[in-house]
Every structure is written in C-alpha cells, then in structure tokens.
Enzyme design. Structure first.
Site, PDB file in Angstrom:
ATOM      1  N   ILE A 118       4.143  12.378  -2.485  1.00 53.63           N
ATOM      2  CA  ILE A 118       3.325  12.180  -1.295  1.00 53.63           C
ATOM      3  C   ILE A 118       3.818  10.981  -0.498  1.00 53.63           C
ATOM      4  O   ILE A 118       3.959  11.034   0.716  1.00 53.63           O
ATOM      5  CB  ILE A 118       1.846  12.007  -1.686  1.00 53.63           C
ATOM      6  CG1 ILE A 118       1.343  13.273  -2.411  1.00 53.63           C
ATOM      7  CG2 ILE A 118       0.998  11.731  -0.457  1.00 53.63           C
ATOM      8  CD1 ILE A 118      -0.069  13.154  -2.929  1.00 53.63           C
ATOM      9  N   GLY A 119       4.081   9.873  -1.166  1.00 46.49           N
ATOM     10  CA  GLY A 119       4.555   8.685  -0.472  1.00 46.49           C
ATOM     11  C   GLY A 119       4.559   7.495  -1.394  1.00 46.49           C
ATOM     12  O   GLY A 119       4.272   7.593  -2.589  1.00 46.49           O
ATOM     13  N   SER A 120       4.896   6.327  -0.849  1.00 53.37           N
ATOM     14  CA  SER A 120       4.912   5.086  -1.624  1.00 53.37           C
ATOM     15  C   SER A 120       4.398   3.964  -0.749  1.00 53.37           C
ATOM     16  O   SER A 120       4.556   3.986   0.474  1.00 53.37           O
ATOM     17  CB  SER A 120       6.326   4.763  -2.127  1.00 53.37           C
ATOM     18  OG  SER A 120       7.213   4.618  -1.038  1.00 53.37           O
ATOM     19  N   VAL A 145       2.982   7.490  -4.973  1.00 50.14           N
ATOM     20  CA  VAL A 145       1.951   8.511  -5.133  1.00 50.14           C
ATOM     21  C   VAL A 145       2.607   9.883  -5.082  1.00 50.14           C
ATOM     22  O   VAL A 145       3.404  10.168  -4.187  1.00 50.14           O
ATOM     23  CB  VAL A 145       0.869   8.395  -4.044  1.00 50.14           C
ATOM     24  CG1 VAL A 145      -0.229   9.427  -4.277  1.00 50.14           C
ATOM     25  CG2 VAL A 145       0.278   6.994  -4.031  1.00 50.14           C
ATOM     26  N   LYS A 174      -0.753   8.051  -9.105  1.00 52.16           N
ATOM     27  CA  LYS A 174      -0.089   6.853  -8.583  1.00 52.16           C
ATOM     28  C   LYS A 174       0.573   6.111  -9.722  1.00 52.16           C
ATOM     29  O   LYS A 174      -0.088   5.664 -10.659  1.00 52.16           O
ATOM     30  CB  LYS A 174      -1.076   5.932  -7.878  1.00 52.16           C
ATOM     31  CG  LYS A 174      -0.406   4.631  -7.437  1.00 52.16           C
ATOM     32  CD  LYS A 174      -1.154   3.918  -6.345  1.00 52.16           C
ATOM     33  CE  LYS A 174      -0.313   2.752  -5.833  1.00 52.16           C
ATOM     34  NZ  LYS A 174      -0.922   2.060  -4.711  1.00 52.16           N
ATOM     35  N   ASP A 221      -5.700  -3.625   0.172  1.00 48.71           N
ATOM     36  CA  ASP A 221      -4.653  -2.862   0.861  1.00 48.71           C
ATOM     37  C   ASP A 221      -5.280  -1.722   1.658  1.00 48.71           C
ATOM     38  O   ASP A 221      -4.801  -0.593   1.636  1.00 48.71           O
ATOM     39  CB  ASP A 221      -3.639  -2.319  -0.152  1.00 48.71           C
ATOM     40  CG  ASP A 221      -2.329  -1.893   0.514  1.00 48.71           C
ATOM     41  OD1 ASP A 221      -2.103  -2.288   1.668  1.00 48.71           O
ATOM     42  OD2 ASP A 221      -1.549  -1.162  -0.120  1.00 48.71           O
ATOM     43  N   GLY A 253      22.629  26.162  12.819  1.00 47.94           N
ATOM     44  CA  GLY A 253      22.451  27.494  12.285  1.00 47.94           C
ATOM     45  C   GLY A 253      21.073  27.689  11.722  1.00 47.94           C
ATOM     46  O   GLY A 253      20.426  26.748  11.298  1.00 47.94           O
ATOM     47  N   ASN A 296      16.964  29.466  11.798  1.00 46.27           N
ATOM     48  CA  ASN A 296      15.838  29.602  12.702  1.00 46.27           C
ATOM     49  C   ASN A 296      14.959  28.379  12.621  1.00 46.27           C
ATOM     50  O   ASN A 296      14.582  27.952  11.542  1.00 46.27           O
ATOM     51  CB  ASN A 296      15.016  30.844  12.343  1.00 46.27           C
ATOM     52  CG  ASN A 296      15.840  32.107  12.492  1.00 46.27           C
ATOM     53  OD1 ASN A 296      16.610  32.231  13.436  1.00 46.27           O
ATOM     54  ND2 ASN A 296      15.680  33.031  11.547  1.00 46.27           N
ATOM     55  N   SER A 298      11.413  26.809  13.124  1.00 47.37           N
ATOM     56  CA  SER A 298      10.028  27.258  13.225  1.00 47.37           C
ATOM     57  C   SER A 298       9.142  26.122  13.664  1.00 47.37           C
ATOM     58  O   SER A 298       9.428  24.962  13.411  1.00 47.37           O
ATOM     59  CB  SER A 298       9.549  27.781  11.873  1.00 47.37           C
ATOM     60  OG  SER A 298       9.574  26.754  10.922  1.00 47.37           O
TER      61      SER A 298
END
Length: 1024
Positions: free
Chosen positions: A366-368, A374, A387, A484, A652, A654, A656
């Site tokens: 998901i991220g940090s 996480v 986490k 945070d 190259g 498609n 979307s």
C-alpha cells in the site's frame, strides 16, 4: 581413570617402579578448532572455513580476510586455543558486544573482561543482527601412552585436571583380554601379636593391610588383607569421583612379606639375635611408612590449601566482574537519559504475538511512511492491513512498553478508530495487523476523485469522523498521542466513513495531558513548530496536524516543506475559502500550542458547520475553481501528476482510462500493469528485468535495496526503490542519462513496474566513499592530498550545476562521493573483457531485441560503482587498503535520487526538505526555497569534515558537540540561531575563510563554485 600395562611382571615389586611413578609425563591433547561463516542465513549460501592456531587468535575486520563488516572492529574478539588441555576460550575486545548461542540455553552476551569457554557446535554473533558463525572443536580423546621403565601409563582425557594436580597417580593393571583393577597396598610388618591386632584396626581405617609375624595369625592376616583390599577398592572409587584423594604408592609384594616372616623357608626357628635384628628392621620400616604417610598428609593439606586459594581468587574475580557490570549498567542508564539508543529491538519469544506469519497471504504493497511500511494481506479469508515497523524506531529497552501498548490497543473500540487485530513477527520484523478499508487513505481519495465529486457536506462529515476518532484517543486513559496525523494515515471505507490509523508507534504518557514525549515519528509538513525546538509532543501537536488535514480536504492539495516555519504558520488559504473553515484552520495552526483548541471544541464547531449546511440545503458540490486557479484541461506535456499515465512517444498496447493532469487523474493502467509512464527521454534506457543476471543483494533498507549484477557482461550497481515512479522522476532520469563525465557516476538504465523501480548505474569498485576514507585512513591525509580531494569534490558539483538543464544535487553529504583509482579501473576493465567474451551470445540476443538501448559501457573505459546510498559505501568501507594510494584517488559524485532541475516547473518540489538534516541549508526552514547556493552550503559542510579530519587526524560528525533529540532539530538551530560547525583554532586562515563564506546565512553572499576552486588552488600553493 589411569590404567597400568605391565611390561615386565618380574620387576613389579621393585621399589624403583614406585619411585618412578610420580615422574610420568603426559602428552598434550591435539585440538583442531575451525570457524564456519555464511554470507546469508539460507541453506544454499556458501560457507567460508577458517582454522584457528594454537594460542591467541584475533577475530575482527580483516581477520579472517573475508570478514569485512564495518560494524566489526579490527580487534573485535580474541579466541584462545590451549595446547595443554584443549580448552577454547572467547574474550570480547570490541565495543559491539558479541552473543553466544548454545543449544537449549539462553543467549549469552559477551562483555569485555569476562572469558567464556566455547564448546563444539556453539554459535557466535559478533553484533546484534549479524549472521552467526559456528565453532567446531575436534580433540584426541586420550593421552598417548608413555612406556617408562617397567610399565606403561595411560590416562583418560577426562581425568586430566585430577592427575595433574594430584601428588600421586591412580594405578591399575591391565591384561590382554580384559582390564581389571586391583589396589596395590603397602605392607607393614609388626613386632608382636598385640601390635598385629592394633595395627590391623588402624590399617582398616587407613586402607592399608598388615601381615602378622607368626604362622598362627597368617590366616587372620590374609582375611584382613582381603577385607582391606575391598575397602581400598571402594575408597579408591570414591577418591576418583571426588578428585581429592591421596593414592597409596605401590609397595612390596607377597614375596617381600615372606622374607619378613620369623621362620626360614627350611622351617628352622630363628635365634634370639636374629629375631632382634628382624624386629629392628621392622621397626625401621614402620617408621619409614609412618613418615611417608605424614608426607602424604602434608601434600594433601597443601593441595587443599591451593584449591581454597584458587576458589578465593575466583570469588574475588567474580565480585570484581559483578562490580564492573554494575558500573557499566549505571553508565548505560545515565547515557540513556541524555541520548536515545538506536539499536534495533530484539523480538523475543516472550512477546505476546497472537498471529502466525504463515497465516498471512500477501496481496499488495500500500505504501510506506516515517514509521513503517504498510501492505495488504489476507488473514483467514479477511483482508487486513499489515504495518511492518522499522527496526530503527524500536529499541531494546522498549519491549515492556510495547507489550503494554499492544494490550491497550486490543481494548480500543470506536467507529472512527481502525480496529486493531493483533501482532505478528513478519520476516523477522515486528508487524501490527489492523482492519483493511477498501478506498485506501484519505490522500488516495483526494487524489483520485475530482473536487466536484465530493460535496461540502461529505467533506465536513469526514472531518467530524477524524475529530471524533482523535478525541477518543486523547481522552483515553492513558491518553494516546498520534504523532503522525496526516491524510495518509486516515482510512476511508466505501461509504466515505473515515477511521484514524497508524498510531501503532504512539507512546503513552503517564503524567496526564500536560506531559510530553520526545519520540519523533512525524512527517515534516505536518509537524508542529514546538517539536522543532525540542519541546516534545503533547496532544496539541495532533491538533496542529489536524489543521493541515483540514486544509488538505478543502483544497485537494498536498502540503510541502516546513509549513510551521512560514510567516503565516499555516498553508496559504484560498481567497474564496469559507470564513468558518479559515478561522478553524488558523486556530488549529496557532504557533502557541496553549491557544489551540482541543478536539472536543473542534467537534462542536464542525457539527455546527454541518448542521448549517444541511439546514440551508447547501449541498452544492464545490466548484472546481473554488480553491484552485488551475485549469483542469492542461496538456499532457505540462502535467505534474504523480499517478496518471503520461505518453509522449509511440507506445505499444492499449491505454485504458482517462488521461488528465494537475493531480486529478484516476489510477489508470497500461495493459493491466498499473500506472505506467513512458517518455521519449527514457525509452531508450528502459531495461527489461531478464537482462540483468547474476544479481547479488548487498544490503536491504526500509525503502530501498542495493544490489549488484551483470548487464551485457559488465558489472553494474542496482538501486531498487520501493514505490512507483512518476512522470517527473522519469523525465529526470532521462536527463541523468545524458551525463557523461569522469566526475559523476554514469546512469545506464532503469527497470520499473507499478510497485517499484530500479536504477542501473556503473560500478565504481570497492574503494568506499569519502566518509569511509576519513573514518579509516585519516592518518594518511595531508594538506596536499586533502586539498586535491576538495578540488575534485567541488568540480563534480560544478559539473552538475553547469549541465543543461542545471542539476541541483540537494543531498550532498560526505558519503555521496565515491572513490576510484586508475589501478582499480584497469583491473575491472580486464574482468569486464572476460565477462564480455563469456556472454557474447547473450549480448547478441539482447542487442537484436533492444537495438535502441544503451550498451552500458563507459566512454572513458571506466567501470564504476553507482550507488545512491550511504549503505553501499558502508559495506565496502572495510575494503579500503593500503593498495589504494590516496594521492591517486579519483572522486565520482553519485546519489541523484533527490536531485532536481532548476526549472520553473519544478518550483514547488524545490521547496521540500530533502537529504541529511546535518547538511541541509538554513533557508529550507526559513524561506522554503532551494537554489544552487543551497548546494554550496552543503558542500561547505563536507569540506569542513575533510579539513578537520586532516588537521586532527580524527573524524567527527558535524555538530557532534550539540545535544539533539532528533537530527532534524539542527535545522532550527542553523536557521533561527545561526549555529555553524566549530572550526579548530589552529585551522589555517585561508581554509577557515572558505568554510565561513560557504555557509553564510544569506545565500546570495555565498561564493560561486569557480571562486571556491580558485581559493583552494591558492591554499595548496601556500600550505604545500
């Protein structure tokens, strides 16, 4: 036990055999000790074997040669192999304590001054977190036999200590078929029958046998002898077990006893004179035996006294060691009061972990953030958020506090607080498991949805959810400070309900709301001003962060830089912002924390706003221009979006989804691969993952990894970065590809996908960085080679600034300048030629498929190391040897991961504080701007390190004399208090002038790089 092999039975009874017994020699035990090292803990990792010598063996960096970890000192430990008894002992010498692991025992921490005896199959970790090596000890089980005179004495190795210390030896006879033990007993003849009876009783107590002097008592004597023999056997067994007995020497045999009888062999009675002579002889013999027993008793007493003295000395040593340990503990406790330790936490089995690692199924990252990473997992069919907490934020002395925190988190129940589900040990790191919300973070919602898609009523309702969750945490007992709070840590479900999350690292304050804590876990743009000056954290810090979140929700923008240092103290508000929202933001972001409202007061104001909106049926969607002057219909080439698809060349496949700009893009995909950005500037440098071979991991960090590999037969350095690459970063890499200078590490290509990307660069070698040179070879620096290095460093930054477009490094530290030499380059070229020959076929295939790609070569014929991190140079620091001539060192600047181009479109990103805080220019905090003169300030700090190391022959970190709770607080001192590093009094005036000009508070007054180079040349002429 010792055994006796008879070489000549006829001489068994001779007195010489008994006298020679004390002179038996023992041959030493042959001991072979080997250490086995593994590079990685997996079973397939190669093993390095190192055999120890008899005597002292130093273990440290370079001993053995393949041991090159920078955390290990050159004299880290000493292993002593005893030649006499085969003992192996371990003595700690270095600062980083080693740990001994033994089967079925708790780990033993090695401390200096205490010796630890090693056993076979022991494991030793030279410092916390290092891969342990194993110890293998091979010994001969027995001493070698020694034939001396009339018998052969053999002793078991297990009885070594006893037989060495005992004044006499245990002696037994052996036969060819079976070994039997018989006690050889001294015989004492008495003068008369009365003496015989008394002596028999005495001899029973002393384990000796008496023979009577007449025929009538012979039978009784024989019985007594047998009984005494049995007693002796039992006593001998006891003595062998206790290792304290005095063993009788071998005496005359039955043959001598017959000579002592009063009757001749021919049955003729003795005369009175003969009997008198015989009695005199017997009395003399008895006196000799008594004297011998007295001497043996004295020897036993001396042995006991010696043992008591040894025990007393051992007790004294133990007491001294305990006192030393107590003193060390007191010193450590005092040290912890002034400075927090950064040692990682050791997650022990005693931690109450209620979720097993094998129960979790990884879904996606998901991220940090500042406190951890996480990811989405599946646990028992339910999606959860996991986490992983960065080890650097947890400390050994926080285990009990963490367990207390976990026990309270389990009790938290509120609709606006993310549900805590448990803890887990994931890949060796501590992880917190919570519920998963489908829409992700509030930042994701604000980025992916247009401003017109969220009504004002929905936005206020989301703010109420946040305030309710924070009010619950602040009023909990004990109060919980988030530390945070930001849009990334607020999760949203399908119905736009918001829940507070990511407070797993928050600390509990026991002294009430008035107390504060000093653990930094925030993000710069959301940090309250009082945190910078060291006041610590209170609940009002979270209120300040909420004011920034309020601004985020209203504007859909993301804050940058240190907002608290601006003249307003809060983000700039749009002119058409509703007055009620404007007032609340100003109240929450007040510089004085005492004047900020609490969340109970904030809730009252938000609910009043919400009711007014609903009562007036003012559910109109916020107009796209309400808080922005930007036009939504921007061209692709002017887009600064971080998440959308930007296509400027032929692609190259498609595409979307809708392509938009100005942070309004949806998460679009290319061929279902996620966010993909391809620019004309970088398409020729895009490398496929399968083109990189022989990949070897060097080090793994929280947000990136450093690897080495082969690309088209040449050694390359790889920096693998967690997180997707955006269009501006891709455009930046396109410009970096045009850099071709011996002063800079050359960019070769990039490998990327939706979740991560890797920068491929040339490999410099294993000579380390300028920082490792100063740390390990300060004694080799003189004014001549030091000024030469300073000129090269300045020239490398000058090259970046004169590039078109100009490149600002923004992360200048002493660790971003790599070392190379002509000798190393030649050797690497030879190796690369061999690799090219071995991989011609592979290269041909790759060239057919990738005609437009860079061949990864170097125009200057150099093969150098890329590297973009401090950790790469740390791993190679130990390889700097005397073979690298400092006078021939060539500098290459690297670490462009934070560099930016000095162009108008990058104006906003230049305001963000990047890099090491100790080198950050003061204008970042006060003015929120960055220019080429900002790089000059950071360069001056590096030059200060270099010149001070040359002058003092010792490396010291900048501002080492300043006590800080967090490194980022130094920006407050340099900006507000005009603090600068302390220059030594005996520093040459010319050098001091260069340094002081380079770190002027007014960036305009700082000299240009051309001026610095000219002044350095003058210094070399005057000083050398």
């Amino acid at each position: 036990m010792a055994t006796l092999d008879l070489c000549n039975n006829e001489h068994l009874n001779e007195t010489e055999s008994a006298d020679e017994e004390d002179d038996q020699l023992q041959t030493p035990i042959k001991t072979v000790v080997t250490l086995k090292f593994k590079e990685n803990p997996d079973s397939t990792s190669p093993i390095q074997v190192f055999q120890l010598n008899i005597g002292s063996n130093i273990i440290g960096r370079g001993s053995p040669s393949f041991l090159n970890d920078i955390k290990i000192s050159r004299r880290h430990a000493e292993i002593i192999v005893s030649a006499e008894v085969g003992n192996v002992t371990f003595n700690q010498l270095g600062q980083n304590h080693s740990t001994l692991y033994r089967k079925d025992q708790t780990p033993i921490k090695m401390v200096r001054g205490i010796s630890n005896q090693l056993l076979d199959d022991d494991l030793i970790s030279l410092y916390d977190g290092s891969i342990p090596f194993s110890i293998h000890i091979e010994r001969d089980n027995q001493f070698m036999s020694v034939c001396e005179g009339n018998f052969i004495l053999t002793q078991d190795a297990a009885d070594t200590n006893y037989h060495i210390n005992s004044p006499t030896k245990t002696i037994t006879t052996t036969s060819t078929t079976t070994t039997t033990t018989e006690t050889l007993i001294k015989n004492i003849d008495n003068n008369n029958n009365n003496n015989n009876n008394n002596n028999n009783n005495n001899n029973n107590n002393n384990n000796n046998n008496n023979n009577n002097n007449n025929n009538n008592n012979n039978n009784n004597n024989n019985n007594n002898n047998n009984n005494n023999n049995n007693n002796n056997n039992n006593n001998n067994n006891n003595n062998n077990n206790n290792n304290n007995s005095i063993l009788s020497k071998r005496s005359r045999d039955n043959e001598n006893n017959h000579n002592h009888q009063y009757i001749h062999h021919d049955k003729t009675p003795l005369t009175l004179q003969q009997q008198q002579q015989l009695q005199n002889q017997q009395q003399l013999h008895q006196q000799q035996q008594q004297q011998l027993q007295y001497e043996q008793l004295q020897q036993l007493q001396q042995l006991q006294q010696h043992q008591q003295q040894q025990q007393h000395q051992q007790q004294q040593q133990q007491q001294q060691q305990q006192q030393q340990q107590q003193q060390q503990q007191q010193q450590q406790q005092q040290f912890k009061k002034h400075k927090r330790e950064n040692t990682p936490v050791i997650v022990e089995d005693s931690l109450k972990l209620n979720i097993q690692e094998n129960e979790l199924l990884f879904i996606k990252k998901i991220g940090s953030g500042a406190c951890g990473e996480v990811c989405q997992y599946e646990w028992k069919g339910t999606p959860v958020a996991v986490k992983t907490i960065f080890k650097s934020l947890l400390r050994k002395d926080k285990k009990e506090e963490f367990e207390k925190e976990v026990s309270i988190l389990k009790c938290l129940r509120h609709p606006n607080v993310v549900l805590f589900m448990g803890t887990c040990l994931l890949n060796g790191n501590l992880a917190i498991i919570t519920e998963y919300l489908n829409r992700g973070s509030l930042r994701d919602v604000l980025t992916t949805m247009n401003k017109s898609e969220l009504s004002l009523s929905v936005k206020v309702k989301m703010l109420i959810d946040v305030a309710q969750g924070m009010n619950y945490l602040h009023t909990y007992s004990p109060p919980i400070i988030h530390r945070d709070l930001k849009s990334l840590n607020l999760l949203v479900d399908n119905n736009f309900n918001v829940k507070v999350s990511d407070f797993g690292l928050s600390r509990f304050i026991s002294g009430g709301i008035g107390s504060s804590a000093k653990t930094f876990c925030g993000t710069l743009s959301w940090i309250a001003p009082e945190v910078f000056n060291g006041s610590g954290y209170t609940t009002k810090v979270d209120v300040y962060s909420f004011g920034i979140v309020l601004w985020e929700i209203l504007t859909h923008k993301q804050p940058s830089g240190n907002i608290s240092a601006t003249s307003l103290g809060h983000p700039e508000l749009p002119s058409n912002c509703p007055q009620s929202f404007s007032d609340l933001i100003k109240e929450c972001c007040n510089r004085n924390p005492d004047q900020r409202p609490n969340f109970s007061q904030i809730l009252l104001k938000l609910k009043l706003m919400y009711n007014q909106i609903n009562n007036n049926n003012n559910n109109n969607k916020i107009d796209s221009s309400s808080f922005h002057n930007n036009n939504n219909n921007c061209s692709y080439n002017n887009s600064n979006d971080n998440n959308g698809i930007l296509v400027t060349g032929g692609v190259g496949g498609n595409v979307s989804g809708n392509v938009e700009s100005n942070n309004n893009n949806n998460n679009n995909t290319l061929n279902g691969a996620g966010n993909v950005i391809i620019l004309n500037e970088i398409k020729d440098f895009t490398i496929q993952p399968n083109e990189i071979t022989n990949i070897k991991t060097i080090i793994v960090k929280d947000s990136y990894s450093i690897l080495e590999g082969q690309y088209k037969g040449k050694l390359v350095s790889i920096k693998q970065i967690n997180g997707s690459i955006n269009d501006f970063e891709m455009k930046q890499l396109g410009v970096l590809a045009s850099i071709k200078s011996p002063l800079a590490v050359r960019f070769i290509g990039v490998v990327f996908n939706t979740d991560e990307y890797a920068i491929i660069s040339e490999h410099v070698g294993n000579n380390g960085s300028l920082l490792t040179l100063m740390q390990n070879h300060s004694n080799q620096l003189n004014w001549s080679n030091t000024i030469d290095l300073a000129i090269q460093i300045t020239q490398s930054i000058q090259y970046l600034h004169k590039h078109q477009p100009p490149i600002l490094h923004r992360n200048i530290t002493s660790d971003c300048f790599l070392l190379s030499s002509l000798n190393n380059n030649s050797n690497q070229n030879n190796n690369n030629n061999n690799n090219n020959n071995n991989n011609n076929n592979n290269n041909n295939n790759n060239n057919n498929n990738n005609n437009k790609k860079n061949d990864g070569g170097d125009d200057n014929g150099e093969n150098t190391n890329t590297t973009t991190t401090t950790t790469t140079t740390t791993t190679t620091a130990t390889n700097i040897t005397n073979e690298l001539n400092i006078n021939e060192i060539k500098i290459k600047v690297h670490d462009f991961g934070l560099s930016r181009f000095n162009t108008q479109e990058n104006e906003e990103s230049l305001k963000e504080i990047k890099g090491n805080f100790l080198y950050s220019p003061p204008e970042l905090l006060s003015l929120n701007t960055y220019s080429n003169k900002s790089d000059i300030y950071s360069l001056s700090i590096v030059l200060y390190e270099l010149f001070e190391t040359c002058l003092t022959k010792t490396y010291k970190k900048p501002y080492h004399e300043v006590t800080l709770d967090f490194d980022f607080q130094i920006i407050h001192k340099t900006s507000k208090l005009n603090l600068r590093p302390t220059i030594s009094n005996n520093m040459p005036n010319e050098i001091s002038k260069i340094l002081q000009q380079g770190w002027f508070s007014d960036s305009v007054l700082r000299p240009s790089l051309d001026t610095i180079i000219k002044e350095l040349l003058i210094c070399k002429k005057n000083l050398c």
